[in-house]
Design a protein around this motif. Sequence first.
Motif, mmCIF file in Angstrom:
data_model
loop_
_atom_site.group_PDB
_atom_site.id
_atom_site.type_symbol
_atom_site.label_atom_id
_atom_site.label_comp_id
_atom_site.label_asym_id
_atom_site.label_seq_id
_atom_site.Cartn_x
_atom_site.Cartn_y
_atom_site.Cartn_z
ATOM 1 N N ASP A 176 0.837 -1.188 0.000
ATOM 2 C CA ASP A 176 0.000 0.000 0.000
ATOM 3 C C ASP A 176 0.876 1.243 0.000
ATOM 4 O O ASP A 176 1.318 1.701 1.041
ATOM 5 C CB ASP A 176 -0.916 -0.005 1.226
ATOM 6 C CG ASP A 176 -1.798 1.238 1.278
ATOM 7 O OD1 ASP A 176 -1.899 1.914 0.235
ATOM 8 O OD2 ASP A 176 -2.371 1.502 2.342
ATOM 9 N N VAL A 177 1.152 1.773 -1.185
ATOM 10 C CA VAL A 177 1.893 3.018 -1.288
ATOM 11 C C VAL A 177 1.018 4.075 -1.946
ATOM 12 O O VAL A 177 1.488 5.043 -2.496
ATOM 13 C CB VAL A 177 3.207 2.840 -2.075
ATOM 14 C CG1 VAL A 177 4.144 1.942 -1.325
ATOM 15 C CG2 VAL A 177 2.942 2.290 -3.473
ATOM 16 N N SER A 178 -0.287 3.906 -1.896
ATOM 17 C CA SER A 178 -1.235 4.856 -2.456
ATOM 18 C C SER A 178 -1.030 6.220 -1.804
ATOM 19 O O SER A 178 -0.750 6.305 -0.605
ATOM 20 C CB SER A 178 -2.655 4.360 -2.193
ATOM 21 O OG SER A 178 -3.607 5.251 -2.698
ATOM 22 N N PRO A 179 -1.142 7.293 -2.571
ATOM 23 C CA PRO A 179 -1.521 7.373 -3.976
ATOM 24 C C PRO A 179 -0.320 7.472 -4.912
ATOM 25 O O PRO A 179 0.132 8.574 -5.211
ATOM 26 C CB PRO A 179 -2.352 8.648 -4.031
ATOM 27 C CG PRO A 179 -1.697 9.518 -2.985
ATOM 28 C CD PRO A 179 -1.127 8.602 -1.927
ATOM 29 N N ASN A 180 0.210 6.358 -5.330
ATOM 30 C CA ASN A 180 1.318 6.351 -6.277
ATOM 31 C C ASN A 180 0.824 6.889 -7.617
ATOM 32 O O ASN A 180 -0.026 6.268 -8.256
ATOM 33 C CB ASN A 180 1.848 4.927 -6.437
ATOM 34 C CG ASN A 180 3.114 4.867 -7.282
ATOM 35 O OD1 ASN A 180 3.379 5.729 -8.111
ATOM 36 N ND2 ASN A 180 3.890 3.816 -7.069
ATOM 37 N N PRO A 181 1.323 8.025 -8.080
ATOM 38 C CA PRO A 181 0.802 8.606 -9.313
ATOM 39 C C PRO A 181 1.090 7.768 -10.545
ATOM 40 O O PRO A 181 0.456 7.965 -11.593
ATOM 41 C CB PRO A 181 1.514 9.969 -9.384
ATOM 42 C CG PRO A 181 2.759 9.797 -8.581
ATOM 43 C CD PRO A 181 2.385 8.850 -7.477
ATOM 44 N N PHE A 182 2.038 6.844 -10.432
ATOM 45 C CA PHE A 182 2.406 6.019 -11.581
ATOM 46 C C PHE A 182 1.650 4.694 -11.626
ATOM 47 O O PHE A 182 1.774 3.945 -12.593
ATOM 48 C CB PHE A 182 3.908 5.756 -11.568
ATOM 49 C CG PHE A 182 4.730 6.997 -11.676
ATOM 50 C CD1 PHE A 182 4.998 7.568 -12.917
ATOM 51 C CD2 PHE A 182 5.233 7.629 -10.541
ATOM 52 C CE1 PHE A 182 5.746 8.730 -13.022
ATOM 53 C CE2 PHE A 182 5.975 8.778 -10.637
ATOM 54 C CZ PHE A 182 6.233 9.339 -11.879
ATOM 55 N N ALA A 183 0.885 4.396 -10.587
ATOM 56 C CA ALA A 183 0.146 3.134 -10.549
ATOM 57 C C ALA A 183 -0.877 3.119 -11.680
ATOM 58 O O ALA A 183 -1.676 4.047 -11.834
ATOM 59 C CB ALA A 183 -0.535 2.966 -9.204
ATOM 60 N N GLY A 184 -0.854 2.064 -12.466
ATOM 61 C CA GLY A 184 -1.816 1.926 -13.553
ATOM 62 C C GLY A 184 -1.598 2.900 -14.689
ATOM 63 O O GLY A 184 -2.525 3.126 -15.490
ATOM 64 N N PHE A 185 -0.407 3.466 -14.800
ATOM 65 C CA PHE A 185 -0.152 4.439 -15.868
ATOM 66 C C PHE A 185 -0.416 3.796 -17.232
ATOM 67 O O PHE A 185 0.110 2.731 -17.542
ATOM 68 C CB PHE A 185 1.289 4.936 -15.805
ATOM 69 C CG PHE A 185 1.624 5.953 -16.865
ATOM 70 C CD1 PHE A 185 1.329 7.288 -16.659
ATOM 71 C CD2 PHE A 185 2.183 5.570 -18.070
ATOM 72 C CE1 PHE A 185 1.619 8.232 -17.632
ATOM 73 C CE2 PHE A 185 2.481 6.503 -19.047
ATOM 74 C CZ PHE A 185 2.189 7.841 -18.832
ATOM 75 N N ASN A 186 -1.211 4.434 -18.047
ATOM 76 C CA ASN A 186 -1.556 3.849 -19.351
ATOM 77 C C ASN A 186 -1.681 4.884 -20.463
ATOM 78 O O ASN A 186 -2.310 4.623 -21.489
ATOM 79 C CB ASN A 186 -2.844 3.025 -19.249
ATOM 80 C CG ASN A 186 -4.039 3.867 -18.821
ATOM 81 O OD1 ASN A 186 -3.920 5.087 -18.674
ATOM 82 N ND2 ASN A 186 -5.184 3.217 -18.607
ATOM 83 N N THR A 187 -1.116 6.071 -20.269
ATOM 84 C CA THR A 187 -1.151 7.062 -21.341
ATOM 85 C C THR A 187 -0.339 6.558 -22.520
ATOM 86 O O THR A 187 0.844 6.218 -22.357
ATOM 87 C CB THR A 187 -0.576 8.408 -20.853
ATOM 88 O OG1 THR A 187 -1.330 8.860 -19.740
ATOM 89 C CG2 THR A 187 -0.610 9.445 -21.963
ATOM 90 N N PRO A 188 -0.927 6.473 -23.704
ATOM 91 C CA PRO A 188 -0.202 5.912 -24.851
ATOM 92 C C PRO A 188 0.964 6.792 -25.275
ATOM 93 O O PRO A 188 0.955 8.015 -25.086
ATOM 94 C CB PRO A 188 -1.267 5.830 -25.942
ATOM 95 C CG PRO A 188 -2.290 6.833 -25.548
ATOM 96 C CD PRO A 188 -2.305 6.860 -24.060
ATOM 97 N N ASP A 189 1.976 6.149 -25.846
ATOM 98 C CA ASP A 189 3.123 6.892 -26.365
ATOM 99 C C ASP A 189 2.716 7.703 -27.589
ATOM 100 O O ASP A 189 1.815 7.324 -28.348
ATOM 101 C CB ASP A 189 4.249 5.930 -26.739
ATOM 102 C CG ASP A 189 4.843 5.228 -25.534
ATOM 103 O OD1 ASP A 189 4.601 5.688 -24.400
ATOM 104 O OD2 ASP A 189 5.536 4.206 -25.734
ATOM 105 N N SER A 190 3.438 8.806 -27.787
ATOM 106 C CA SER A 190 3.183 9.641 -28.960
ATOM 107 C C SER A 190 4.360 9.651 -29.913
ATOM 108 O O SER A 190 4.366 10.379 -30.905
ATOM 109 C CB SER A 190 2.870 11.075 -28.521
ATOM 110 O OG SER A 190 3.912 11.589 -27.714
ATOM 111 N N GLY A 191 5.378 8.850 -29.622
ATOM 112 C CA GLY A 191 6.547 8.776 -30.483
ATOM 113 C C GLY A 191 7.427 7.614 -30.087
ATOM 114 O O GLY A 191 7.108 6.862 -29.159
ATOM 115 N N THR A 192 8.529 7.459 -30.777
ATOM 116 C CA THR A 192 9.495 6.407 -30.478
ATOM 117 C C THR A 192 10.894 7.012 -30.439
ATOM 118 O O THR A 192 11.146 8.070 -31.013
ATOM 119 C CB THR A 192 9.459 5.281 -31.529
ATOM 120 O OG1 THR A 192 9.713 5.844 -32.827
ATOM 121 C CG2 THR A 192 8.113 4.582 -31.530
ATOM 122 N N ALA A 193 11.784 6.331 -29.766
ATOM 123 C CA ALA A 193 13.173 6.774 -29.682
ATOM 124 C C ALA A 193 14.022 6.015 -30.685
ATOM 125 O O ALA A 193 13.971 4.783 -30.746
ATOM 126 C CB ALA A 193 13.706 6.545 -28.270
#
Length: 391
Positions: free
Chosen positions: A29-46
Amino acid sequence: MKTWKFLPIMAIGVCMAMTSCSEDSKKEDVSPNPFAGFNTPDSGTATDDELKAAVATYVDDVVIPTYEDMYNKVTALNTAVQKLSTSSSDNDVANAADAWVAARKPWEKSEAFLYGPADLNKLDPSLDSWPLDKGGIDAILQSGNWEDAVGGDVNDDDDAPADAPQNLRGFHTAEYLLFEDGEAKKITDLDANKIGYLKAVVGRMSKDTELLLKGWTEGKNLENGAYKDAMKAPNGTYSISNIKQSVAMILNSDNGAEGIANEVGATKIGDPVDKWNSGDKEGGVLAVESWYSWNSLDDYTDNIYSIRNAYYGSLDGTVASASLCSIMKKVNPTLNDMVVKQIQETITAINDIPHPFRNNLGATTEVKNAQNQCVFLCSGLALVRAKLAGE
Protein backbone atom coordinates in the motif's frame (compact mmCIF):
# COMPACT_ATOMS: atom_id res chain seq x y z
CA MET A 1 26.57 3.70 0.29
CA LYS A 2 27.39 0.01 0.48
CA THR A 3 25.70 -1.80 3.35
CA TRP A 4 26.54 -5.28 4.53
CA LYS A 5 23.37 -6.74 5.92
CA PHE A 6 20.01 -8.07 4.73
CA LEU A 7 17.43 -5.32 4.45
CA PRO A 8 13.73 -6.11 5.02
CA ILE A 9 11.08 -4.70 2.71
CA MET A 10 9.51 -1.63 4.29
CA ALA A 11 5.93 -2.03 5.48
CA ILE A 12 4.87 1.14 3.70
CA GLY A 13 6.04 -0.23 0.42
CA VAL A 14 9.69 0.62 -0.16
CA CYS A 15 11.04 -2.17 -2.30
CA MET A 16 14.36 -3.92 -2.27
CA ALA A 17 17.22 -2.67 -4.42
CA MET A 18 17.30 -5.81 -6.58
CA THR A 19 13.60 -5.73 -7.39
CA SER A 20 11.35 -3.57 -9.50
CA CYS A 21 9.71 -0.86 -7.43
CA SER A 22 6.81 -0.67 -9.82
CA GLU A 23 6.12 -4.37 -9.33
CA ASP A 24 6.42 -4.25 -5.55
CA SER A 25 4.17 -1.22 -5.30
CA LYS A 26 1.34 -3.37 -6.63
CA LYS A 27 1.75 -5.63 -3.61
CA GLU A 28 2.18 -2.94 -0.97
CA ASP A 29 0.00 0.00 0.00
CA VAL A 30 1.89 3.02 -1.29
CA SER A 31 -1.23 4.86 -2.46
CA PRO A 32 -1.52 7.37 -3.98
CA ASN A 33 1.32 6.35 -6.28
CA PRO A 34 0.80 8.61 -9.31
CA PHE A 35 2.41 6.02 -11.58
CA ALA A 36 0.15 3.13 -10.55
CA GLY A 37 -1.82 1.93 -13.55
CA PHE A 38 -0.15 4.44 -15.87
CA ASN A 39 -1.56 3.85 -19.35
CA THR A 40 -1.15 7.06 -21.34
CA PRO A 41 -0.20 5.91 -24.85
CA ASP A 42 3.12 6.89 -26.36
CA SER A 43 3.18 9.64 -28.96
CA GLY A 44 6.55 8.78 -30.48
CA THR A 45 9.49 6.41 -30.48
CA ALA A 46 13.17 6.77 -29.68
CA THR A 47 15.69 6.07 -32.44
CA ASP A 48 19.04 4.47 -31.76
CA ASP A 49 20.76 7.68 -32.87
CA GLU A 50 18.79 9.67 -30.30
CA LEU A 51 19.64 7.18 -27.59
CA LYS A 52 23.33 7.24 -28.54
CA ALA A 53 23.39 11.03 -28.34
CA ALA A 54 21.69 10.96 -24.93
CA VAL A 55 24.10 8.35 -23.58
CA ALA A 56 27.07 10.38 -24.87
CA THR A 57 25.76 13.49 -23.11
CA TYR A 58 25.22 11.51 -19.93
CA VAL A 59 28.77 10.11 -19.98
CA ASP A 60 30.58 13.27 -21.08
CA ASP A 61 28.54 15.92 -19.26
CA VAL A 62 27.42 14.11 -16.11
CA VAL A 63 29.46 11.05 -15.15
CA ILE A 64 32.97 12.17 -16.02
CA PRO A 65 32.60 15.77 -14.72
CA THR A 66 31.13 14.43 -11.46
CA TYR A 67 34.11 12.16 -10.94
CA GLU A 68 36.53 14.94 -11.96
CA ASP A 69 34.93 17.17 -9.33
CA MET A 70 35.19 14.41 -6.75
CA TYR A 71 38.83 13.75 -7.59
CA ASN A 72 39.68 17.45 -7.21
CA LYS A 73 37.80 17.74 -3.93
CA VAL A 74 39.25 14.57 -2.42
CA THR A 75 42.66 15.91 -3.43
CA ALA A 76 41.84 19.13 -1.56
CA LEU A 77 40.70 17.05 1.43
CA ASN A 78 43.98 15.16 1.34
CA THR A 79 45.92 18.42 1.35
CA ALA A 80 43.89 19.73 4.30
CA VAL A 81 44.39 16.50 6.27
CA GLN A 82 48.13 16.36 5.58
CA LYS A 83 48.44 19.83 7.15
CA LEU A 84 47.14 18.53 10.49
CA SER A 85 50.45 16.77 11.22
CA THR A 86 52.11 20.09 11.97
CA SER A 87 49.10 22.14 13.05
CA SER A 88 48.04 23.52 16.41
CA SER A 89 44.97 25.31 15.04
CA ASP A 90 41.31 24.40 15.41
CA ASN A 91 40.78 26.25 12.12
CA ASP A 92 42.83 23.66 10.29
CA VAL A 93 40.58 20.88 11.59
CA ALA A 94 37.54 22.93 10.59
CA ASN A 95 39.02 23.38 7.12
CA ALA A 96 39.56 19.63 6.82
CA ALA A 97 35.99 19.01 7.96
CA ASP A 98 34.70 21.51 5.38
CA ALA A 99 36.78 19.74 2.75
CA TRP A 100 35.19 16.43 3.76
CA VAL A 101 31.70 17.92 3.26
CA ALA A 102 32.75 19.35 -0.11
CA ALA A 103 34.15 16.00 -1.28
CA ARG A 104 31.04 14.21 -0.04
CA LYS A 105 28.74 16.10 -2.43
CA PRO A 106 30.09 14.80 -5.77
CA TRP A 107 30.31 11.30 -4.31
CA GLU A 108 26.64 11.35 -3.31
CA LYS A 109 25.81 12.88 -6.68
CA SER A 110 27.48 9.89 -8.33
CA GLU A 111 25.36 7.25 -6.62
CA ALA A 112 22.98 6.99 -9.58
CA PHE A 113 25.89 5.42 -11.48
CA LEU A 114 27.49 2.95 -9.12
CA TYR A 115 27.81 0.36 -11.89
CA GLY A 116 30.89 0.16 -14.09
CA PRO A 117 34.21 0.97 -12.39
CA ALA A 118 32.53 1.61 -9.03
CA ASP A 119 31.16 -1.93 -9.12
CA LEU A 120 33.89 -3.78 -11.00
CA ASN A 121 36.64 -2.42 -8.73
CA LYS A 122 34.48 -2.59 -5.57
CA LEU A 123 35.00 1.12 -5.05
CA ASP A 124 31.58 1.79 -3.56
CA PRO A 125 32.26 -0.41 -0.50
CA SER A 126 35.87 0.73 -0.34
CA LEU A 127 34.85 4.39 -0.18
CA ASP A 128 31.48 4.33 1.51
CA SER A 129 30.68 1.21 3.55
CA TRP A 130 28.22 1.80 6.37
CA PRO A 131 27.93 1.18 9.21
CA LEU A 132 31.62 1.43 10.00
CA ASP A 133 33.23 -0.76 12.62
CA LYS A 134 33.71 1.79 15.39
CA GLY A 135 35.15 -0.80 17.75
CA GLY A 136 37.65 -1.91 15.15
CA ILE A 137 38.62 1.68 14.40
CA ASP A 138 39.17 2.41 18.07
CA ALA A 139 41.35 -0.70 18.37
CA ILE A 140 43.42 0.45 15.39
CA LEU A 141 43.81 3.87 17.00
CA GLN A 142 45.22 2.16 20.07
CA SER A 143 47.64 -0.04 18.12
CA GLY A 144 48.60 2.39 15.37
CA ASN A 145 48.43 -0.51 12.89
CA TRP A 146 46.16 0.73 10.12
CA GLU A 147 48.04 -0.72 7.15
CA ASP A 148 45.76 -3.76 6.74
CA ALA A 149 42.59 -1.72 7.05
CA VAL A 150 43.63 0.95 4.57
CA GLY A 151 45.40 -1.33 2.12
CA GLY A 152 43.30 -4.49 2.36
CA ASP A 153 40.98 -5.78 -0.35
CA VAL A 154 37.23 -5.41 0.02
CA ASN A 155 35.62 -8.51 1.50
CA ASP A 156 32.21 -8.71 -0.17
CA ASP A 157 31.23 -12.10 1.20
CA ASP A 158 27.79 -12.21 2.80
CA ASP A 159 29.42 -13.33 6.05
CA ALA A 160 32.25 -10.77 5.98
CA PRO A 161 33.34 -9.90 9.53
CA ALA A 162 32.57 -6.50 11.03
CA ASP A 163 36.26 -5.60 10.87
CA ALA A 164 36.56 -6.26 7.13
CA PRO A 165 38.88 -3.62 5.61
CA GLN A 166 36.09 -1.66 3.92
CA ASN A 167 34.46 -0.99 7.30
CA LEU A 168 37.64 0.58 8.63
CA ARG A 169 38.30 3.19 5.94
CA GLY A 170 36.55 5.50 3.51
CA PHE A 171 34.36 8.55 3.96
CA HIS A 172 32.82 7.46 7.23
CA THR A 173 36.06 6.61 9.00
CA ALA A 174 37.36 10.05 8.02
CA GLU A 175 34.07 11.54 9.20
CA TYR A 176 34.33 9.76 12.57
CA LEU A 177 37.83 11.15 13.07
CA LEU A 178 36.94 14.72 12.02
CA PHE A 179 33.45 15.33 13.43
CA GLU A 180 31.51 15.14 16.67
CA ASP A 181 27.83 16.11 17.02
CA GLY A 182 27.78 17.83 13.64
CA GLU A 183 30.82 20.00 14.34
CA ALA A 184 34.50 19.76 13.53
CA LYS A 185 36.59 18.41 16.37
CA LYS A 186 39.28 20.48 18.08
CA ILE A 187 42.95 20.00 17.31
CA THR A 188 43.41 18.73 20.87
CA ASP A 189 41.00 15.87 20.05
CA LEU A 190 43.43 14.55 17.44
CA ASP A 191 46.49 12.78 18.73
CA ALA A 192 49.29 11.48 16.51
CA ASN A 193 47.59 8.14 15.91
CA LYS A 194 44.29 9.74 14.88
CA ILE A 195 46.03 12.08 12.47
CA GLY A 196 48.17 9.27 11.08
CA TYR A 197 45.14 7.05 10.57
CA LEU A 198 43.17 9.91 9.03
CA LYS A 199 45.98 10.67 6.59
CA ALA A 200 46.16 7.02 5.55
CA VAL A 201 42.37 6.77 5.11
CA VAL A 202 42.17 9.90 2.95
CA GLY A 203 45.21 8.80 0.97
CA ARG A 204 43.36 5.58 0.11
CA MET A 205 40.27 7.62 -0.79
CA SER A 206 42.41 9.57 -3.26
CA LYS A 207 43.56 6.38 -4.94
CA ASP A 208 40.02 5.01 -5.11
CA THR A 209 38.71 8.26 -6.57
CA GLU A 210 41.40 8.23 -9.25
CA LEU A 211 40.36 4.69 -10.16
CA LEU A 212 36.74 5.81 -10.48
CA LEU A 213 37.63 8.61 -12.87
CA LYS A 214 40.26 6.79 -14.89
CA GLY A 215 38.18 3.63 -15.07
CA TRP A 216 35.64 5.63 -17.05
CA THR A 217 38.13 7.65 -19.09
CA GLU A 218 41.04 5.23 -19.61
CA GLY A 219 39.96 1.80 -18.42
CA LYS A 220 42.45 1.93 -15.53
CA ASN A 221 42.39 -1.34 -13.58
CA LEU A 222 39.72 -2.74 -15.92
CA GLU A 223 40.16 -5.57 -18.42
CA ASN A 224 38.21 -4.24 -21.41
CA GLY A 225 39.17 -0.60 -21.82
CA ALA A 226 37.52 2.68 -20.91
CA TYR A 227 34.01 2.24 -19.59
CA LYS A 228 32.86 5.39 -21.40
CA ASP A 229 33.51 3.67 -24.70
CA ALA A 230 31.48 0.61 -23.70
CA MET A 231 28.55 2.87 -22.83
CA LYS A 232 28.71 5.19 -25.85
CA ALA A 233 29.68 2.64 -28.51
CA PRO A 234 28.58 -0.73 -27.10
CA ASN A 235 30.18 -3.79 -28.67
CA GLY A 236 29.68 -6.48 -26.05
CA THR A 237 32.37 -5.44 -23.57
CA TYR A 238 31.19 -5.27 -19.99
CA SER A 239 28.07 -7.14 -21.19
CA ILE A 240 26.75 -4.05 -23.02
CA SER A 241 25.89 -5.08 -26.57
CA ASN A 242 23.63 -2.30 -27.83
CA ILE A 243 22.58 1.24 -26.99
CA LYS A 244 19.36 0.14 -25.32
CA GLN A 245 21.42 -1.85 -22.87
CA SER A 246 23.42 1.31 -22.14
CA VAL A 247 20.15 3.10 -21.36
CA ALA A 248 19.03 0.19 -19.20
CA MET A 249 22.31 0.44 -17.30
CA ILE A 250 21.73 4.13 -16.58
CA LEU A 251 18.26 3.46 -15.20
CA ASN A 252 18.80 0.04 -13.63
CA SER A 253 17.22 -0.95 -10.32
CA ASP A 254 20.41 -2.31 -8.72
CA ASN A 255 23.16 0.32 -8.93
CA GLY A 256 21.66 2.82 -11.36
CA ALA A 257 19.07 5.59 -11.07
CA GLU A 258 16.19 3.43 -9.86
CA GLY A 259 18.50 1.59 -7.50
CA ILE A 260 19.56 4.70 -5.61
CA ALA A 261 15.97 5.98 -5.38
CA ASN A 262 15.11 2.72 -3.68
CA GLU A 263 18.18 2.74 -1.45
CA VAL A 264 17.44 6.22 -0.13
CA GLY A 265 13.94 5.23 0.94
CA ALA A 266 14.44 1.61 1.98
CA THR A 267 17.90 1.71 3.50
CA LYS A 268 19.24 5.16 4.23
CA ILE A 269 15.97 6.38 5.71
CA GLY A 270 14.29 3.04 6.40
CA ASP A 271 16.96 1.17 8.37
CA PRO A 272 17.41 3.68 11.20
CA VAL A 273 13.68 4.45 11.39
CA ASP A 274 12.84 0.74 11.62
CA LYS A 275 15.27 0.31 14.51
CA TRP A 276 13.94 3.42 16.23
CA ASN A 277 10.33 2.33 15.86
CA SER A 278 11.16 -1.14 17.19
CA GLY A 279 12.35 0.45 20.43
CA ASP A 280 16.06 0.30 19.65
CA LYS A 281 16.63 4.04 19.93
CA GLU A 282 20.41 3.86 20.14
CA GLY A 283 20.59 1.39 17.26
CA GLY A 284 18.43 3.70 15.19
CA VAL A 285 20.77 6.64 15.66
CA LEU A 286 23.84 4.50 14.98
CA ALA A 287 22.28 3.27 11.72
CA VAL A 288 21.97 6.82 10.34
CA GLU A 289 24.58 7.32 7.64
CA SER A 290 26.74 10.45 8.11
CA TRP A 291 25.39 11.13 11.59
CA TYR A 292 28.73 12.23 13.03
CA SER A 293 28.74 15.20 10.64
CA TRP A 294 24.94 15.64 10.55
CA ASN A 295 25.25 15.50 6.76
CA SER A 296 22.62 12.79 6.32
CA LEU A 297 19.78 14.71 4.69
CA ASP A 298 22.22 16.45 2.35
CA ASP A 299 23.49 12.99 1.35
CA TYR A 300 19.98 11.84 0.54
CA THR A 301 18.97 14.89 -1.47
CA ASP A 302 22.25 14.74 -3.39
CA ASN A 303 21.42 11.12 -4.24
CA ILE A 304 18.18 12.31 -5.83
CA TYR A 305 20.05 15.09 -7.62
CA SER A 306 22.24 12.34 -9.07
CA ILE A 307 19.08 10.87 -10.61
CA ARG A 308 18.02 14.27 -11.91
CA ASN A 309 21.45 14.83 -13.44
CA ALA A 310 21.42 11.42 -15.11
CA TYR A 311 17.92 12.02 -16.52
CA TYR A 312 18.48 15.64 -17.57
CA GLY A 313 21.99 15.12 -18.98
CA SER A 314 23.41 18.06 -17.02
CA LEU A 315 24.76 19.06 -13.63
CA ASP A 316 22.92 22.35 -13.26
CA GLY A 317 19.26 21.39 -13.54
CA THR A 318 18.87 22.29 -17.20
CA VAL A 319 17.58 19.68 -19.61
CA ALA A 320 20.13 18.88 -22.31
CA SER A 321 18.81 18.65 -25.84
CA ALA A 322 20.32 15.17 -26.08
CA SER A 323 19.13 13.53 -22.87
CA LEU A 324 16.78 10.83 -21.65
CA CYS A 325 14.43 13.57 -20.49
CA SER A 326 14.30 15.19 -23.93
CA ILE A 327 13.70 11.83 -25.59
CA MET A 328 10.90 10.98 -23.17
CA LYS A 329 9.32 14.36 -23.84
CA LYS A 330 8.83 13.11 -27.40
CA VAL A 331 8.02 9.48 -26.59
CA ASN A 332 5.54 10.12 -23.79
CA PRO A 333 5.33 13.74 -22.63
CA THR A 334 2.84 12.89 -19.89
CA LEU A 335 5.16 10.36 -18.29
CA ASN A 336 8.12 12.68 -18.71
CA ASP A 337 6.32 15.53 -16.95
CA MET A 338 5.37 13.18 -14.13
CA VAL A 339 8.95 11.96 -13.67
CA VAL A 340 10.32 15.52 -13.71
CA LYS A 341 7.75 16.50 -11.09
CA GLN A 342 8.45 13.38 -9.03
CA ILE A 343 12.16 14.08 -8.86
CA GLN A 344 11.44 17.45 -7.30
CA GLU A 345 8.70 16.05 -5.04
CA THR A 346 11.20 13.52 -3.69
CA ILE A 347 13.83 16.17 -3.00
CA THR A 348 11.24 18.37 -1.29
CA ALA A 349 9.97 15.50 0.86
CA ILE A 350 13.48 14.62 2.06
CA ASN A 351 14.15 18.27 2.86
CA ASP A 352 10.92 18.34 4.89
CA ILE A 353 12.38 15.84 7.38
CA PRO A 354 13.59 17.92 10.34
CA HIS A 355 17.36 18.37 10.57
CA PRO A 356 19.44 16.63 11.80
CA PHE A 357 17.94 13.30 10.82
CA ARG A 358 19.59 11.49 13.76
CA ASN A 359 17.55 13.61 16.17
CA ASN A 360 14.26 13.27 14.29
CA LEU A 361 13.79 9.57 13.56
CA GLY A 362 10.35 9.82 15.14
CA ALA A 363 9.14 12.45 12.64
CA THR A 364 6.72 9.85 11.29
CA THR A 365 4.68 11.97 8.89
CA GLU A 366 7.69 13.50 7.15
CA VAL A 367 9.64 10.24 7.10
CA LYS A 368 6.82 8.19 5.59
CA ASN A 369 6.18 10.84 2.97
CA ALA A 370 9.85 10.88 1.94
CA GLN A 371 9.90 7.08 1.72
CA ASN A 372 6.73 7.02 -0.34
CA GLN A 373 8.10 9.65 -2.71
CA CYS A 374 11.15 7.42 -3.24
CA VAL A 375 8.82 4.53 -4.09
CA PHE A 376 6.95 6.70 -6.57
CA LEU A 377 10.21 7.80 -8.19
CA CYS A 378 11.25 4.15 -8.52
CA SER A 379 7.97 3.43 -10.27
CA GLY A 380 8.36 6.30 -12.72
CA LEU A 381 11.96 5.41 -13.58
CA ALA A 382 10.95 1.78 -14.16
CA LEU A 383 8.33 2.95 -16.67
CA VAL A 384 10.89 5.11 -18.45
CA ARG A 385 13.31 2.19 -18.61
CA ALA A 386 10.62 -0.04 -20.09
CA LYS A 387 9.86 2.49 -22.82
CA LEU A 388 13.42 3.45 -23.74
CA ALA A 389 15.27 0.17 -23.14
CA GLY A 390 12.45 -2.29 -23.82
CA GLU A 391 12.66 -3.81 -20.34
